[in-house]
Design a protein around this motif. Structure first.
Motif, PDB file in Angstrom:
ATOM      1  N   VAL A 115       3.492  32.205 -15.604  1.00  0.00           N
ATOM      2  CA  VAL A 115       3.769  33.569 -15.580  1.00  0.00           C
ATOM      3  C   VAL A 115       5.244  33.727 -14.855  1.00  0.00           C
ATOM      4  O   VAL A 115       5.250  33.083 -13.961  1.00  0.00           O
ATOM      5  CB  VAL A 115       2.953  34.520 -15.114  1.00  0.00           C
ATOM      6  CG1 VAL A 115       3.370  36.161 -15.103  1.00  0.00           C
ATOM      7  CG2 VAL A 115       1.538  34.331 -15.969  1.00  0.00           C
ATOM      8  N   SER A 116       6.157  34.319 -15.545  1.00  0.00           N
ATOM      9  CA  SER A 116       7.517  34.357 -14.785  1.00  0.00           C
ATOM     10  C   SER A 116       8.052  35.977 -14.686  1.00  0.00           C
ATOM     11  O   SER A 116       7.793  36.845 -15.907  1.00  0.00           O
ATOM     12  CB  SER A 116       8.679  33.849 -15.771  1.00  0.00           C
ATOM     13  OG  SER A 116       9.837  33.849 -15.151  1.00  0.00           O
ATOM     14  N   ASP A 117       8.631  36.359 -13.752  1.00  0.00           N
ATOM     15  CA  ASP A 117       9.224  37.570 -13.605  1.00  0.00           C
ATOM     16  C   ASP A 117      10.809  37.598 -13.547  1.00  0.00           C
ATOM     17  O   ASP A 117      11.499  38.824 -13.475  1.00  0.00           O
ATOM     18  CB  ASP A 117       8.921  38.255 -12.135  1.00  0.00           C
ATOM     19  CG  ASP A 117       9.315  37.636 -11.094  1.00  0.00           C
ATOM     20  OD1 ASP A 117      10.310  36.427 -11.316  1.00  0.00           O
ATOM     21  OD2 ASP A 117       9.153  37.748  -9.840  1.00  0.00           O
ATOM     22  N   GLY A 118      11.240  36.465 -14.413  1.00  0.00           N
ATOM     23  CA  GLY A 118      12.771  36.425 -14.530  1.00  0.00           C
ATOM     24  C   GLY A 118      13.325  35.654 -13.309  1.00  0.00           C
ATOM     25  O   GLY A 118      14.407  35.257 -13.608  1.00  0.00           O
ATOM     26  N   VAL A 119      12.869  35.562 -12.187  1.00  0.00           N
ATOM     27  CA  VAL A 119      13.398  34.897 -11.004  1.00  0.00           C
ATOM     28  C   VAL A 119      12.515  33.743 -10.738  1.00  0.00           C
ATOM     29  O   VAL A 119      12.863  32.592 -10.782  1.00  0.00           O
ATOM     30  CB  VAL A 119      13.717  35.769  -9.966  1.00  0.00           C
ATOM     31  CG1 VAL A 119      14.327  35.038  -8.780  1.00  0.00           C
ATOM     32  CG2 VAL A 119      14.424  36.963 -10.380  1.00  0.00           C
ATOM     33  N   ASN A 120      11.162  33.992 -10.219  1.00  0.00           N
ATOM     34  CA  ASN A 120      10.349  33.204  -9.885  1.00  0.00           C
ATOM     35  C   ASN A 120       8.972  32.958 -11.126  1.00  0.00           C
ATOM     36  O   ASN A 120       8.829  34.027 -11.629  1.00  0.00           O
ATOM     37  CB  ASN A 120       9.486  33.650  -8.630  1.00  0.00           C
ATOM     38  CG  ASN A 120      10.541  33.161  -7.433  1.00  0.00           C
ATOM     39  OD1 ASN A 120      11.349  32.171  -7.455  1.00  0.00           O
ATOM     40  ND2 ASN A 120      10.792  34.455  -6.735  1.00  0.00           N
ATOM     41  N   SER A 121       8.489  31.863 -11.185  1.00  0.00           N
ATOM     42  CA  SER A 121       7.342  31.501 -12.106  1.00  0.00           C
ATOM     43  C   SER A 121       6.248  31.164 -11.123  1.00  0.00           C
ATOM     44  O   SER A 121       6.233  30.704 -10.114  1.00  0.00           O
ATOM     45  CB  SER A 121       7.738  30.707 -12.948  1.00  0.00           C
ATOM     46  OG  SER A 121       8.678  31.009 -13.641  1.00  0.00           O
ATOM     47  N   THR A 122       5.074  31.584 -11.701  1.00  0.00           N
ATOM     48  CA  THR A 122       3.600  30.813 -10.949  1.00  0.00           C
ATOM     49  C   THR A 122       2.964  30.228 -12.048  1.00  0.00           C
ATOM     50  O   THR A 122       2.607  30.713 -13.282  1.00  0.00           O
ATOM     51  CB  THR A 122       2.851  32.248 -10.592  1.00  0.00           C
ATOM     52  OG1 THR A 122       3.383  32.869  -9.636  1.00  0.00           O
ATOM     53  CG2 THR A 122       1.568  31.730  -9.958  1.00  0.00           C
ATOM     54  N   GLN A 123       2.157  29.249 -11.952  1.00  0.00           N
ATOM     55  CA  GLN A 123       1.459  28.300 -12.763  1.00  0.00           C
ATOM     56  C   GLN A 123       0.130  28.040 -12.468  1.00  0.00           C
ATOM     57  O   GLN A 123      -0.132  27.813 -11.252  1.00  0.00           O
ATOM     58  CB  GLN A 123       2.319  27.029 -13.279  1.00  0.00           C
ATOM     59  CG  GLN A 123       1.478  26.336 -14.177  1.00  0.00           C
ATOM     60  CD  GLN A 123       2.344  24.882 -14.525  1.00  0.00           C
ATOM     61  OE1 GLN A 123       2.220  23.990 -13.794  1.00  0.00           O
ATOM     62  NE2 GLN A 123       3.230  24.967 -15.412  1.00  0.00           N
ATOM     63  N   VAL A 124      -0.867  28.484 -13.481  1.00  0.00           N
ATOM     64  CA  VAL A 124      -2.203  27.947 -12.909  1.00  0.00           C
ATOM     65  C   VAL A 124      -2.795  27.495 -13.938  1.00  0.00           C
ATOM     66  O   VAL A 124      -2.311  27.405 -15.387  1.00  0.00           O
ATOM     67  CB  VAL A 124      -3.012  29.615 -12.691  1.00  0.00           C
ATOM     68  CG1 VAL A 124      -2.473  30.102 -11.631  1.00  0.00           C
ATOM     69  CG2 VAL A 124      -2.873  30.470 -14.103  1.00  0.00           C
ATOM     70  N   THR A 125      -3.829  26.705 -14.149  1.00  0.00           N
ATOM     71  CA  THR A 125      -4.695  25.972 -15.108  1.00  0.00           C
ATOM     72  C   THR A 125      -6.117  26.545 -15.195  1.00  0.00           C
ATOM     73  O   THR A 125      -6.809  26.995 -14.151  1.00  0.00           O
ATOM     74  CB  THR A 125      -4.786  24.629 -14.536  1.00  0.00           C
ATOM     75  OG1 THR A 125      -3.655  23.957 -14.416  1.00  0.00           O
ATOM     76  CG2 THR A 125      -5.515  23.745 -15.635  1.00  0.00           C
ATOM     77  N   LEU A 126      -5.981  27.138 -16.509  1.00  0.00           N
ATOM     78  CA  LEU A 126      -7.275  27.839 -16.856  1.00  0.00           C
ATOM     79  C   LEU A 126      -7.959  27.031 -18.055  1.00  0.00           C
ATOM     80  O   LEU A 126      -7.337  26.412 -18.747  1.00  0.00           O
ATOM     81  CB  LEU A 126      -7.235  29.220 -17.178  1.00  0.00           C
ATOM     82  CG  LEU A 126      -6.322  30.194 -16.275  1.00  0.00           C
ATOM     83  CD1 LEU A 126      -6.172  31.277 -16.842  1.00  0.00           C
ATOM     84  CD2 LEU A 126      -7.199  30.385 -14.899  1.00  0.00           C
ATOM     85  N   THR A 127      -9.313  26.828 -17.975  1.00  0.00           N
ATOM     86  CA  THR A 127     -10.176  26.385 -18.939  1.00  0.00           C
ATOM     87  C   THR A 127     -10.618  26.974 -20.082  1.00  0.00           C
ATOM     88  O   THR A 127     -11.205  27.942 -19.908  1.00  0.00           O
ATOM     89  CB  THR A 127     -11.312  25.457 -18.180  1.00  0.00           C
ATOM     90  OG1 THR A 127     -10.717  24.559 -17.082  1.00  0.00           O
ATOM     91  CG2 THR A 127     -12.019  24.702 -19.398  1.00  0.00           C
ATOM     92  N   ILE A 128     -10.579  26.550 -21.353  1.00  0.00           N
ATOM     93  CA  ILE A 128     -10.985  27.035 -22.460  1.00  0.00           C
ATOM     94  C   ILE A 128     -11.938  26.166 -22.977  1.00  0.00           C
ATOM     95  O   ILE A 128     -11.512  25.043 -23.422  1.00  0.00           O
ATOM     96  CB  ILE A 128      -9.957  27.662 -23.484  1.00  0.00           C
ATOM     97  CG1 ILE A 128      -9.094  28.539 -22.668  1.00  0.00           C
ATOM     98  CG2 ILE A 128     -10.742  28.202 -24.601  1.00  0.00           C
ATOM     99  CD1 ILE A 128      -8.069  28.874 -24.161  1.00  0.00           C
ATOM    100  N   SER A 129     -13.283  26.487 -23.281  1.00  0.00           N
ATOM    101  CA  SER A 129     -14.269  25.471 -23.586  1.00  0.00           C
ATOM    102  C   SER A 129     -14.510  26.098 -25.179  1.00  0.00           C
ATOM    103  O   SER A 129     -14.975  27.111 -25.537  1.00  0.00           O
ATOM    104  CB  SER A 129     -15.403  25.639 -22.971  1.00  0.00           C
ATOM    105  OG  SER A 129     -15.500  25.079 -21.839  1.00  0.00           O
ATOM    106  N   ILE A 130     -14.229  25.169 -26.263  1.00  0.00           N
ATOM    107  CA  ILE A 130     -14.527  25.250 -27.454  1.00  0.00           C
ATOM    108  C   ILE A 130     -15.817  24.552 -28.118  1.00  0.00           C
ATOM    109  O   ILE A 130     -15.905  23.186 -28.023  1.00  0.00           O
ATOM    110  CB  ILE A 130     -13.256  24.764 -28.458  1.00  0.00           C
ATOM    111  CG1 ILE A 130     -11.979  25.655 -27.950  1.00  0.00           C
ATOM    112  CG2 ILE A 130     -13.526  25.145 -30.020  1.00  0.00           C
ATOM    113  CD1 ILE A 130     -12.053  27.301 -28.213  1.00  0.00           C
TER     114      ILE A 130
END
Length: 441
Positions: A272-287
Motif C-alpha cells: 500500500v502506497s501513499d505516493g511517498v512511502n509504502s507498507t508491505q504485509v503478507t496475507l494468506t488466501i486459502s483456496i
C-alpha cells in the motif's frame, strides 16, 4: 444691421418704385449650463481621472478652467486627472466659457488617505513531505480590491514557491520542519509585512489493517476488500498492489476478486502506497476444492454500497428482514437478518444427486440472553427441518464462523430451500450470513 433696397414693379406699360429697408437683429447669447463632474472622490497615491461636462444652447465651443484643484491633479480640456498627493476636501471653482458668457460653480473633491492592507495570513499552514501543497495567502484592504493585492514571500519551505502575480503558495515540500515565512502584501501604496508559520511534517507510511482474507473455493466467485489508513492523505487516494495472488484472482483498486482455479494456500504480498512511502504485509488466501457440483453460491458481493438489496435472482425475503446487505468486519458484504423475517434461497433442483452439502459463514451480531436465529431447509417451502440454532453460547457471537452440513433427505428433490430466520430478539439486526454454497454429488 439695417439693409436698404429699392423694389420696382411693372405691368408692361407702367412702373412703380418703392424704397424699402430690412433690419437684422443679433440674437442674445445663451450662457453654458452649470458644469458637473463625473466623479469627485479619490485617494492619495491612486490614479484619478474624471470628466467635466456642460451644454450650450448655441452649440458654441466650450472651454473649462479650474482653480484650487487637489494637489497632484490638473485640468486638460474637460478631463481632471493625475495622482492626488494630499488628503482633504477641496472646493474647486470650475468655470465654463462659450466665448461670450461664462458659468461658474464650486465643486468639492474629496481625497482620502490610503488605508494599508491587513497583515497577511495563511489559513492552512501545515503540509507533509512528498505530498502536493497548494494554499492561499489572504489579506483585506478597505480601499482596494483584495484580488489586486500583490504578495512576496521569503523563507518558504524547500519545494514550495509563491506563484507569480498570485497569492498561492504551492509545490511539494521536500524537508520537514517549522518555517517562519516573511510575507509582504502591497496595495501599490502601502506595504505591510507579516510572518506566517508553516509546519511541514515527515510523511508516515500507510497502516494496513491486519485482516484475514477470505478463504476461497475453486470455481466459486471470490471477493475480499483490503483496508489501510494513512495519517496524511485521504484513504481513498492510497494505491494497492499485490503479488502471488491465487490463479484466477486479480486486484482491482483495493478489491481482490475473480474465480479461483487452483487449490493451495497463497501468501499474498500486499503493498500500500501513499505516493511517498509504502507498507508491505503478507496475507494468506486459502483456496480449497469442493468435490461435486455447485448448485448455489452467493458471496453477497454483487452490491456496490451498504444497504443495497440482496440478489433477487438468488434470494427471497419476508417479514422484517431488511432485504439488504451490510459491510462485514473485513469490508466485504453479507446478508443482514432482523427479527421477524427470513432470508430464503430460491428453489434449487437436486434431482439426480445422491448427496447435498451446505456450507456458509454466519455471525451473531447483537444477541442477548434469549435471542436466537435458525438455519433450516425444506423441500416444499412449508415444512422446515432445523440445521442449527444460533444463540448466546459464545460460538461466533462476534466473528464469522464457517459451518458445513450434509442435508440428509435433501437429495434427488425437485426443490430445495435454505432459510436463515431470526426467531427471537429485538428488531435490531441479529445475524449476518455470507459465502453460502450448496454442492451436490
Amino acid at each position: 444691421g439695417t439693409f436698404n433696397f429699392t423694389v420696382n414693379v411693372t405691368d408692361g406699360e407702367e412702373n412703380s418704385q418703392a424704397a424699402l429697408s430690412i433690419v437684422i437683429a443679433t440674437p442674445a447669447n445663451v450662457a453654458p449650463t452649470t458644469p458637473t463632474v463625473s466623479g469627485n472622490s479619490g485617494m492619495v497615491g491612486f490614479s484619478f481621472s474624471e470628466t467635466l461636462s456642460a451644454t450650450d444652447a448655441d452649440n458654441d465651443s466650450l472651454i473649462f478652467t479650474a482653480i484650487n484643484l487637489p494637489a497632484g491633479l490638473t485640468l486638460s480640456g474637460s478631463t481632471i486627472s493625475g495622482t492626488p498627493s494630499a488628503a482633504g476636501a477641496f472646493d474647486s471653482v470650475i468655470t465654463v466659457d462659450d466665448g461670450s458668457d461664462t458659468t461658474a460653480v464650486t465643486l468639492t473633491f474629496n481625497i482620502a488617505v490610503n488605508t494599508p492592507p491587513t497583515a497577511p495570513v495563511l489559513a492552512v499552514n501545515t503540509g507533509v513531505v512528498g505530498i502536493a501543497y497548494s494554499r492561499n495567502l489572504s489579506s483585506t484592504d478597505v480601499d482596494f480590491l483584495n484580488s489586486l493585492l500583490t504578495y512576496t514571500a521569503s523563507g518558504l519551505p524547500s519545494g514550495l514557491s509563491l506563484e507569480p502575480d498570485s497569492n498561492t503558495i504551492s509545490g511539494t515540500p521536500t524537508t520537514d520542519g517549522t518555517y517562519e515565512v516573511d510575507v509582504v502584501v502591497s496595495d501599490g501604496i502601502n506595504d505591510v509585512a507579516g510572518t506566517v508559520t508553516m509546519i511541514i511534517a515527515e510523511n508516515t507510511p500507510p497502516s494496513v489493517a491486519e485482516i484475514s482474507l477470505n478463504a476461497g473455493t475453486v470455481g466459486v466467485e471470490f471477493t475480499s476488500v483490503l483496508s489501510a489508513t494513512d495519517a496524511e492523505i485521504n484513504n481513498d487516494n492510497l494505491t494497492y498492489t499485490a503479488t502471488n495472488l491465487p490463479p484466477g484472482l486479480t486486484l482491482v483498486d483495493k478489491t481482490i476478486t475473480g474465480t479461483p482455479t487452483t487449490e493451495n494456500d497463497y501468501d499474498v504480498e500486499i503493498t500500500v502506497s501513499d505516493g511517498v512511502n509504502s507498507t508491505q504485509v503478507t496475507l494468506t488466501i486459502s483456496i480449497t476444492t469442493v468435490s461435486g457440483t455447485i448448485l448455489f453460491s452467493d458471496d453477497f458481493e454483487s452490491t456496490t454500497a451498504n444497504n443495497d438489496p440482496v440478489d433477487a435472482a438468488k434470494w427471497t425475503t419476508d417479514g422484517a428482514v431488511d432485504a439488504s446487505t451490510v459491510a462485514k468486519n473485513t469490508g466485504t458484504y453479507g446478508g443482514r437478518l432482523r427479527k421477524g423475517g427470513d432470508l430464503t434461497t430460491i428453489a434449487i433442483d437436486t434431482s439426480g444427486y445422491n448427496t447435498i452439502d451446505l456450507s456458509y459463514d454466519r455471525q451473531a451480531v447483537a444477541l442477548k440472553s434469549g435471542d436466537s436465529f435458525t438455519i433450516e431447509w425444506s423441500t416444499n417451502g412449508s415444512d422446515w427441518t432445523n440445521i442449527e440454532t444460533v444463540a448466546l453460547d459464545g460460538d461466533g457471537n462476534s466473528e464469522y464462523t464457517t459451518k458445513e452440513f450434509t442435508l440428509s433427505g435433501a437429495e434427488n428433490q425437485a426443490s430445495l430451500f435454505i432459510r436463515f430466520n431470526v426467531t427471537s430478539g429485538g428488531f435490531a439486526q441479529k445475524g449476518r450470513v455470507d459465502n453460502v454454497v450448496i454442492t451436490a454429488t
